[in-house]
Scaffold this active site. Sequence first.
Site, PDB file in Angstrom:
ATOM      1  N   PRO A  58      10.008  -4.189  -0.163  1.00 55.07           N
ATOM      2  CA  PRO A  58      11.045  -4.203   1.285  1.00 55.07           C
ATOM      3  C   PRO A  58      10.550  -4.302   2.564  1.00 55.07           C
ATOM      4  CG  PRO A  58      11.448  -2.535  -1.063  1.00 55.07           C
ATOM      5  CD  PRO A  58      10.229  -3.376  -1.488  1.00 55.07           C
TER       6      PRO A  58
ATOM      7  N   GLY B  80       3.772  -4.731   3.888  1.00 58.42           N
ATOM      8  CA  GLY B  80       3.449  -5.488   3.547  1.00 58.42           C
ATOM      9  C   GLY B  80       3.688  -6.936   4.246  1.00 58.42           C
TER      10      GLY B  80
ATOM     11  N   ASP C 167      -2.108  -1.621  10.365  1.00 55.36           N
ATOM     12  CA  ASP C 167      -2.773  -1.066   9.719  1.00 55.36           C
ATOM     13  C   ASP C 167      -3.460  -2.738   8.680  1.00 55.36           C
ATOM     14  OD1 ASP C 167      -0.470  -2.309   9.052  1.00 55.36           O
ATOM     15  OD2 ASP C 167      -0.038  -0.707   7.511  1.00 55.36           O
TER      16      ASP C 167
ATOM     17  N   SER D 217       1.950  -6.571   6.871  1.00 55.15           N
ATOM     18  CA  SER D 217       0.664  -6.483   7.502  1.00 55.15           C
ATOM     19  C   SER D 217      -0.215  -7.316   6.270  1.00 55.15           C
ATOM     20  CB  SER D 217      -0.147  -4.762   7.586  1.00 55.15           C
ATOM     21  OG  SER D 217       0.928  -4.011   8.633  1.00 55.15           O
TER      22      SER D 217
ATOM     23  N   LYS E 234       1.618  -1.373  -0.288  1.00 55.23           N
ATOM     24  CA  LYS E 234      -0.119  -0.060   0.485  1.00 55.23           C
ATOM     25  C   LYS E 234       0.656   1.381   0.170  1.00 55.23           C
ATOM     26  CE  LYS E 234       0.562   1.385   4.509  1.00 55.23           C
ATOM     27  NZ  LYS E 234       1.426   2.248   5.011  1.00 55.23           N
TER      28      LYS E 234
END
Length: 313
Positions: free
Chosen positions: A92, A99, A134, A101, A11
Amino acid sequence: MTHLGYRCYAKVNLTLEVLRRRDDGYHDLASLVHTISLADGLHMESANTLSSHIEGLDITAESNLVTRAAHVLASTANLSPQVELRLVKRIPAAAGLGGGSSDAATALVGLNRLWGTRLATSDLARLAATLGSDVPFFIDGGAALMTARGEHLEILPPLSGQWLILVTPPHAVAAKTAQLYSALEPTDFSSGAATERAALRLRQRLPLSEEHLFNVFTRAARHVFPGLADAWTAAERICARRFFLSGAGPALFALAVDRADAHRQQTSLAQLGLPAFAARTVRHARTAIRLRPTPPSGTLKRDPRALCLVVQW
Ligand code: C5P
Protein backbone atom coordinates in the site's frame (compact mmCIF):
# COMPACT_ATOMS: atom_id res chain seq x y z
CA MET A 1 21.28 -8.09 -20.76
CA THR A 2 17.96 -6.52 -21.83
CA HIS A 3 15.51 -7.62 -19.09
CA LEU A 4 15.57 -7.44 -15.31
CA GLY A 5 12.81 -8.19 -12.80
CA TYR A 6 12.85 -7.75 -9.03
CA ARG A 7 10.66 -8.16 -5.99
CA CYS A 8 11.13 -4.91 -4.00
CA TYR A 9 10.51 -5.51 -0.30
CA ALA A 10 8.67 -3.23 2.14
CA LYS A 11 10.00 -2.29 5.61
CA VAL A 12 8.73 -1.78 9.10
CA ASN A 13 10.24 0.58 11.65
CA LEU A 14 10.59 -1.65 14.71
CA THR A 15 11.50 1.53 16.57
CA LEU A 16 11.31 5.12 15.39
CA GLU A 17 12.50 7.94 17.63
CA VAL A 18 12.92 11.62 16.76
CA LEU A 19 15.76 13.27 18.66
CA ARG A 20 15.42 16.89 17.55
CA ARG A 21 14.33 19.29 14.83
CA ARG A 22 17.23 20.44 12.62
CA ASP A 23 17.99 23.84 11.12
CA ASP A 24 17.34 22.50 7.58
CA GLY A 25 13.70 21.64 8.49
CA TYR A 26 14.37 17.89 8.73
CA HIS A 27 14.61 15.92 11.97
CA ASP A 28 17.40 13.79 13.41
CA LEU A 29 16.02 10.35 14.05
CA ALA A 30 17.02 6.96 15.41
CA SER A 31 15.20 3.97 13.98
CA LEU A 32 15.59 0.23 13.85
CA VAL A 33 14.30 -0.69 10.43
CA HIS A 34 13.85 -4.10 8.81
CA THR A 35 12.78 -5.28 5.36
CA ILE A 36 9.78 -7.63 5.22
CA SER A 37 8.42 -10.06 2.65
CA LEU A 38 5.54 -7.88 1.37
CA ALA A 39 6.79 -6.78 -2.06
CA ASP A 40 6.16 -4.78 -5.21
CA GLY A 41 7.35 -6.08 -8.57
CA LEU A 42 9.61 -3.94 -10.76
CA HIS A 43 10.38 -5.01 -14.30
CA MET A 44 12.89 -3.19 -16.52
CA GLU A 45 13.40 -3.74 -20.20
CA SER A 46 15.78 -1.99 -22.61
CA ALA A 47 13.97 0.48 -24.90
CA ASN A 48 14.68 3.52 -27.07
CA THR A 49 13.01 5.98 -24.68
CA LEU A 50 11.98 6.13 -21.02
CA SER A 51 8.44 4.97 -20.22
CA SER A 52 6.83 3.86 -16.95
CA HIS A 53 3.70 1.77 -16.41
CA ILE A 54 2.22 1.31 -12.96
CA GLU A 55 -0.28 -1.42 -12.11
CA GLY A 56 -2.03 -2.42 -8.94
CA LEU A 57 -3.10 -0.90 -5.68
CA ASP A 58 -2.98 2.62 -4.25
CA ILE A 59 -1.33 4.40 -7.14
CA THR A 60 -0.02 7.81 -6.10
CA ALA A 61 2.76 10.13 -7.19
CA GLU A 62 4.98 8.28 -4.72
CA SER A 63 5.11 5.40 -7.19
CA ASN A 64 6.71 7.67 -9.76
CA LEU A 65 9.89 7.68 -7.71
CA VAL A 66 11.10 4.90 -10.04
CA THR A 67 10.92 7.32 -12.97
CA ARG A 68 12.80 9.97 -10.98
CA ALA A 69 15.40 7.36 -10.03
CA ALA A 70 15.93 6.56 -13.73
CA HIS A 71 16.42 10.27 -14.54
CA VAL A 72 18.82 10.82 -11.61
CA LEU A 73 21.00 7.82 -12.55
CA ALA A 74 21.00 8.70 -16.26
CA SER A 75 22.02 12.31 -15.65
CA THR A 76 24.79 11.26 -13.22
CA ALA A 77 26.14 8.81 -15.79
CA ASN A 78 25.65 11.25 -18.69
CA LEU A 79 23.27 8.93 -20.55
CA SER A 80 19.86 9.43 -22.03
CA PRO A 81 17.43 7.31 -19.97
CA GLN A 82 16.30 4.43 -22.19
CA VAL A 83 14.16 1.84 -20.43
CA GLU A 84 10.60 0.57 -20.12
CA LEU A 85 9.72 0.33 -16.43
CA ARG A 86 6.74 -1.72 -15.26
CA LEU A 87 5.86 -1.43 -11.58
CA VAL A 88 3.31 -3.79 -10.01
CA LYS A 89 2.17 -2.33 -6.68
CA ARG A 90 1.21 -4.62 -3.82
CA ILE A 91 2.65 -2.58 -0.96
CA PRO A 92 0.00 0.00 0.00
CA ALA A 93 1.35 3.42 -1.03
CA ALA A 94 2.05 6.20 1.48
CA ALA A 95 1.38 3.79 4.35
CA GLY A 96 4.70 3.97 6.22
CA LEU A 97 5.96 0.71 4.70
CA GLY A 98 8.54 2.30 2.38
CA GLY A 99 7.13 0.84 -0.86
CA GLY A 100 7.96 3.83 -3.06
CA SER A 101 11.45 4.10 -1.53
CA SER A 102 12.12 0.40 -2.06
CA ASP A 103 10.99 0.63 -5.70
CA ALA A 104 13.25 3.67 -6.24
CA ALA A 105 16.32 1.97 -4.72
CA THR A 106 15.68 -1.10 -6.88
CA ALA A 107 15.38 1.13 -9.95
CA LEU A 108 18.84 2.59 -9.15
CA VAL A 109 20.42 -0.83 -8.51
CA GLY A 110 18.73 -2.51 -11.50
CA LEU A 111 19.39 0.27 -13.99
CA ASN A 112 23.01 0.45 -12.84
CA ARG A 113 23.24 -3.16 -14.13
CA LEU A 114 21.00 -2.79 -17.17
CA TRP A 115 22.85 0.31 -18.42
CA GLY A 116 26.30 -0.95 -17.35
CA THR A 117 26.93 2.33 -15.50
CA ARG A 118 28.95 0.54 -12.77
CA LEU A 119 28.38 3.12 -10.03
CA ALA A 120 29.69 1.97 -6.64
CA THR A 121 27.16 1.18 -3.89
CA SER A 122 28.26 4.33 -2.03
CA ASP A 123 27.44 6.45 -5.12
CA LEU A 124 24.04 4.76 -5.47
CA ALA A 125 23.36 5.48 -1.77
CA ARG A 126 24.22 9.16 -2.35
CA LEU A 127 21.80 9.35 -5.30
CA ALA A 128 19.21 7.47 -3.20
CA ALA A 129 19.36 10.16 -0.49
CA THR A 130 18.33 12.79 -3.06
CA LEU A 131 15.14 10.78 -3.74
CA GLY A 132 13.98 10.44 -0.11
CA SER A 133 15.23 10.01 3.44
CA ASP A 134 14.72 6.24 3.62
CA VAL A 135 15.74 5.34 0.04
CA PRO A 136 19.43 4.71 1.02
CA PHE A 137 18.31 1.97 3.47
CA PHE A 138 16.75 0.06 0.55
CA ILE A 139 20.04 -0.17 -1.38
CA ASP A 140 20.85 -3.17 0.87
CA GLY A 141 17.85 -3.65 3.19
CA GLY A 142 17.87 -6.32 5.90
CA ALA A 143 18.14 -4.87 9.41
CA ALA A 144 19.72 -1.48 10.05
CA LEU A 145 20.10 1.17 12.71
CA MET A 146 19.17 4.36 10.87
CA THR A 147 20.27 7.77 12.19
CA ALA A 148 20.71 11.42 11.11
CA ARG A 149 18.05 12.30 8.49
CA GLY A 150 17.82 8.58 7.66
CA GLU A 151 20.94 8.28 5.53
CA HIS A 152 23.38 7.03 8.20
CA LEU A 153 23.04 3.27 8.36
CA GLU A 154 24.61 0.64 10.57
CA ILE A 155 23.86 -2.80 9.18
CA LEU A 156 22.75 -5.24 11.90
CA PRO A 157 22.25 -9.02 11.97
CA PRO A 158 18.70 -9.50 10.64
CA LEU A 159 15.88 -11.11 12.60
CA SER A 160 15.42 -14.45 11.00
CA GLY A 161 11.86 -15.22 9.93
CA GLN A 162 10.00 -13.07 12.49
CA TRP A 163 6.37 -13.21 11.36
CA LEU A 164 4.31 -10.01 11.51
CA ILE A 165 0.68 -9.05 11.12
CA LEU A 166 0.16 -5.80 9.17
CA VAL A 167 -2.94 -3.61 9.09
CA THR A 168 -3.03 -0.88 6.45
CA PRO A 169 -5.99 1.48 6.96
CA PRO A 170 -6.60 3.51 3.79
CA HIS A 171 -6.21 7.30 4.02
CA ALA A 172 -6.28 10.40 1.86
CA VAL A 173 -3.99 12.70 3.85
CA ALA A 174 -1.82 14.71 1.42
CA ALA A 175 1.93 15.07 2.19
CA LYS A 176 1.34 12.95 5.25
CA THR A 177 5.00 12.47 6.26
CA ALA A 178 5.64 16.23 6.39
CA GLN A 179 2.33 16.71 8.27
CA LEU A 180 3.20 14.07 10.83
CA TYR A 181 6.65 15.55 11.47
CA SER A 182 5.18 19.03 11.92
CA ALA A 183 2.54 17.66 14.33
CA LEU A 184 5.32 16.49 16.69
CA GLU A 185 5.75 18.33 19.98
CA PRO A 186 9.00 18.53 21.98
CA THR A 187 7.51 16.07 24.50
CA ASP A 188 7.41 13.44 21.70
CA PHE A 189 11.20 13.65 21.24
CA SER A 190 13.39 11.04 22.92
CA SER A 191 17.07 10.19 23.31
CA GLY A 192 17.44 7.21 20.96
CA ALA A 193 17.93 4.87 23.93
CA ALA A 194 14.93 2.67 22.99
CA THR A 195 16.39 2.17 19.51
CA GLU A 196 19.84 1.43 20.93
CA ARG A 197 18.29 -1.17 23.28
CA ALA A 198 16.47 -2.89 20.41
CA ALA A 199 19.58 -2.74 18.19
CA LEU A 200 21.60 -4.39 20.96
CA ARG A 201 19.13 -7.31 20.95
CA LEU A 202 19.81 -7.83 17.22
CA ARG A 203 23.58 -7.53 17.69
CA GLN A 204 23.24 -10.27 20.33
CA ARG A 205 21.05 -12.25 17.90
CA LEU A 206 18.12 -12.19 20.34
CA PRO A 207 14.46 -11.84 19.27
CA LEU A 208 12.41 -8.71 20.00
CA SER A 209 9.24 -8.53 22.06
CA GLU A 210 6.55 -5.83 22.32
CA GLU A 211 8.46 -4.01 25.07
CA HIS A 212 11.26 -3.25 22.58
CA LEU A 213 9.01 -1.57 19.97
CA PHE A 214 8.39 2.19 19.86
CA ASN A 215 7.12 4.86 17.46
CA VAL A 216 7.35 8.64 17.97
CA PHE A 217 4.22 9.31 15.87
CA THR A 218 1.89 7.24 18.08
CA ARG A 219 0.18 10.34 19.53
CA ALA A 220 0.18 12.55 16.42
CA ALA A 221 -1.03 9.86 13.98
CA ARG A 222 -4.25 9.34 15.95
CA HIS A 223 -5.10 13.01 15.28
CA VAL A 224 -3.91 13.25 11.67
CA PHE A 225 -5.45 10.05 10.22
CA PRO A 226 -9.26 10.00 10.54
CA GLY A 227 -10.47 6.59 11.76
CA LEU A 228 -7.02 5.31 12.68
CA ALA A 229 -7.69 5.24 16.43
CA ASP A 230 -10.74 3.01 15.89
CA ALA A 231 -8.92 0.65 13.50
CA TRP A 232 -6.05 0.43 15.99
CA THR A 233 -8.36 -0.45 18.90
CA ALA A 234 -10.20 -3.03 16.76
CA ALA A 235 -6.94 -4.67 15.60
CA GLU A 236 -5.64 -4.94 19.18
CA ARG A 237 -8.95 -6.42 20.38
CA ILE A 238 -9.22 -8.96 17.52
CA CYS A 239 -5.61 -10.13 17.71
CA ALA A 240 -5.26 -9.76 21.50
CA ARG A 241 -1.88 -8.00 21.32
CA ARG A 242 -0.36 -4.55 20.84
CA PHE A 243 -0.02 -2.97 17.40
CA PHE A 244 2.67 -0.39 16.53
CA LEU A 245 2.89 2.24 13.81
CA SER A 246 5.41 1.79 11.02
CA GLY A 247 7.09 4.99 9.82
CA ALA A 248 4.71 7.93 9.86
CA GLY A 249 1.81 5.48 9.50
CA PRO A 250 -0.96 4.73 9.12
CA ALA A 251 0.26 1.11 8.68
CA LEU A 252 0.24 -0.84 11.94
CA PHE A 253 2.09 -4.05 12.71
CA ALA A 254 2.19 -6.63 15.50
CA LEU A 255 4.53 -9.51 16.28
CA ALA A 256 3.17 -12.96 15.41
CA VAL A 257 4.23 -16.20 17.06
CA ASP A 258 4.72 -17.99 13.73
CA ARG A 259 3.42 -18.21 10.18
CA ALA A 260 0.15 -19.91 11.17
CA ASP A 261 -0.58 -17.26 13.81
CA ALA A 262 0.12 -14.43 11.33
CA HIS A 263 -2.21 -15.92 8.71
CA ARG A 264 -4.94 -16.68 11.26
CA GLN A 265 -4.91 -13.09 12.54
CA GLN A 266 -4.85 -11.71 8.98
CA THR A 267 -7.99 -13.70 8.17
CA SER A 268 -9.79 -12.45 11.29
CA LEU A 269 -8.87 -8.82 10.53
CA ALA A 270 -9.91 -9.12 6.87
CA GLN A 271 -13.28 -10.59 7.91
CA LEU A 272 -13.95 -7.37 9.83
CA GLY A 273 -13.01 -5.27 6.80
CA LEU A 274 -9.52 -4.23 7.92
CA PRO A 275 -6.96 -4.52 5.08
CA ALA A 276 -4.32 -6.87 6.48
CA PHE A 277 -1.23 -8.86 5.45
CA ALA A 278 0.94 -11.56 6.95
CA ALA A 279 4.65 -11.02 6.29
CA ARG A 280 8.00 -12.12 7.68
CA THR A 281 11.31 -10.34 8.06
CA VAL A 282 13.74 -10.76 5.14
CA ARG A 283 17.51 -10.27 4.88
CA HIS A 284 17.70 -8.15 1.72
CA ALA A 285 15.97 -5.24 -0.01
CA ARG A 286 15.11 -7.24 -3.14
CA THR A 287 15.35 -10.55 -4.94
CA ALA A 288 15.79 -11.00 -8.64
CA ILE A 289 12.95 -12.65 -10.51
CA ARG A 290 14.46 -15.15 -12.89
CA LEU A 291 13.39 -14.64 -16.49
CA ARG A 292 13.76 -17.29 -19.13
CA PRO A 293 15.29 -16.06 -22.40
CA THR A 294 12.81 -14.79 -24.96
CA PRO A 295 12.43 -17.25 -27.84
CA PRO A 296 12.47 -15.61 -31.29
CA SER A 297 8.84 -16.44 -32.04
CA GLY A 298 7.63 -16.59 -28.42
CA THR A 299 4.76 -14.50 -27.07
CA LEU A 300 4.94 -12.81 -23.68
CA LYS A 301 2.20 -13.21 -21.10
CA ARG A 302 1.92 -11.49 -17.73
CA ASP A 303 1.89 -13.77 -14.68
CA PRO A 304 0.27 -11.78 -11.84
CA ARG A 305 1.49 -14.28 -9.20
CA ALA A 306 5.15 -13.94 -10.11
CA LEU A 307 4.83 -10.19 -10.81
CA CYS A 308 6.99 -10.66 -13.87
CA LEU A 309 6.91 -11.48 -17.52
CA VAL A 310 7.01 -15.18 -18.32
CA VAL A 311 7.57 -16.67 -21.68
CA GLN A 312 4.75 -18.71 -23.15
CA TRP A 313 6.22 -21.42 -25.35
O1 C5P B 1 12.84 12.75 2.72
P1 C5P B 1 11.37 12.53 2.52
O2 C5P B 1 10.89 13.04 1.20
O3 C5P B 1 10.94 11.15 2.81
O4 C5P B 1 10.69 13.43 3.63
C1 C5P B 1 9.35 13.85 3.56
C2 C5P B 1 9.15 14.93 4.61
O5 C5P B 1 9.27 14.36 5.92
C3 C5P B 1 10.19 16.03 4.58
O6 C5P B 1 9.80 17.06 3.72
C4 C5P B 1 10.22 16.51 6.01
O7 C5P B 1 9.15 17.39 6.25
C5 C5P B 1 9.94 15.25 6.80
N1 C5P B 1 11.15 14.60 7.33
C6 C5P B 1 11.80 15.16 8.43
N2 C5P B 1 12.90 14.56 8.94
C7 C5P B 1 13.37 13.40 8.39
C8 C5P B 1 12.72 12.81 7.28
C9 C5P B 1 11.62 13.45 6.78
O8 C5P B 1 11.37 16.20 8.94
N3 C5P B 1 14.45 12.82 8.95
